[in-house]
Write an enzyme that holds these catalytic residues in place. Structure first.
Site, PDB file in Angstrom:
ATOM      1  N   GLU A  53      -8.221  -6.133 -15.590  1.00 38.05           N
ATOM      2  CA  GLU A  53      -7.487  -7.242 -16.195  1.00 38.05           C
ATOM      3  C   GLU A  53      -7.417  -7.148 -17.719  1.00 38.05           C
ATOM      4  O   GLU A  53      -6.389  -7.465 -18.307  1.00 38.05           O
ATOM      5  CB  GLU A  53      -8.113  -8.580 -15.793  1.00 38.05           C
ATOM      6  CG  GLU A  53      -7.958  -8.924 -14.327  1.00 38.05           C
ATOM      7  CD  GLU A  53      -6.523  -9.221 -13.912  1.00 38.05           C
ATOM      8  OE1 GLU A  53      -5.684  -9.527 -14.776  1.00 38.05           O
ATOM      9  OE2 GLU A  53      -6.244  -9.146 -12.706  1.00 38.05           O
ATOM     10  N   ASP A  70      -1.898 -15.380 -19.337  1.00 41.89           N
ATOM     11  CA  ASP A  70      -3.238 -15.079 -18.843  1.00 41.89           C
ATOM     12  C   ASP A  70      -4.134 -14.850 -20.051  1.00 41.89           C
ATOM     13  O   ASP A  70      -3.713 -14.228 -21.030  1.00 41.89           O
ATOM     14  CB  ASP A  70      -3.227 -13.834 -17.951  1.00 41.89           C
ATOM     15  CG  ASP A  70      -2.406 -14.027 -16.695  1.00 41.89           C
ATOM     16  OD1 ASP A  70      -2.240 -15.175 -16.260  1.00 41.89           O
ATOM     17  OD2 ASP A  70      -1.939 -13.021 -16.139  1.00 41.89           O
TER      18      ASP A  70
END
Length: 125
Positions: A53, A70
């Protein structure tokens, strides 16, 4: 007095500054905060997810086409989990997204635990 204020400001900046963790360092932090085996996920699962991520970077941000973003080491979505000024949010972790960008990842871990308690588990990412 001015010198004292400048020193205080410098200390606050150091505390909130983003950080790129080393793998073993992050593993220790995650283990210390109870992620080893949490909801059936191993420490390796958490490390792999954080690397994929954000490459272990607490300042990572990714703006999505729908206007959401995000944030942080786990790339937690503003659409569901935190609130920012960019898009509407359910804010299920009850936090500001900017708080996910500091070197202190305690709040990131608390929110990640909240996310994996959902039926989707880590697939929530």
């Amino acid at each position: 007095l001015l010198l004292l204020l400048l020193l205080l400001l410098a200390l606050l900046t150091m505390v909130t500054r983003a950080k790129v963790f080393r793998r073993c360092e992050l593993a220790r932090v995650l283990q210390r905060n109870g992620l080893e085996g949490y909801r059936g996920y191993s420490l390796a699962n958490w490390l792999c997810m954080a690397f994929y991520e954000s490459t272990f970077d607490t300042a990572a941000q990714n703006i999505k086409a729908d206007g959401s973003a995000d944030y942080g080491i786990f790339q937690i979505s503003s659409r569901l989990w935190c609130t920012d000024d960019r898009s509407p949010s359910d804010n299920r972790c009850r936090m500001a997204c900017r708080d996910l960008l500091s070197s202190n990842i305690t709040d990131d871990i608390i929110c990640a635990k909240r996310i994996v308690r959902n039926p989707q588990g880590m697939n929530g990412w």
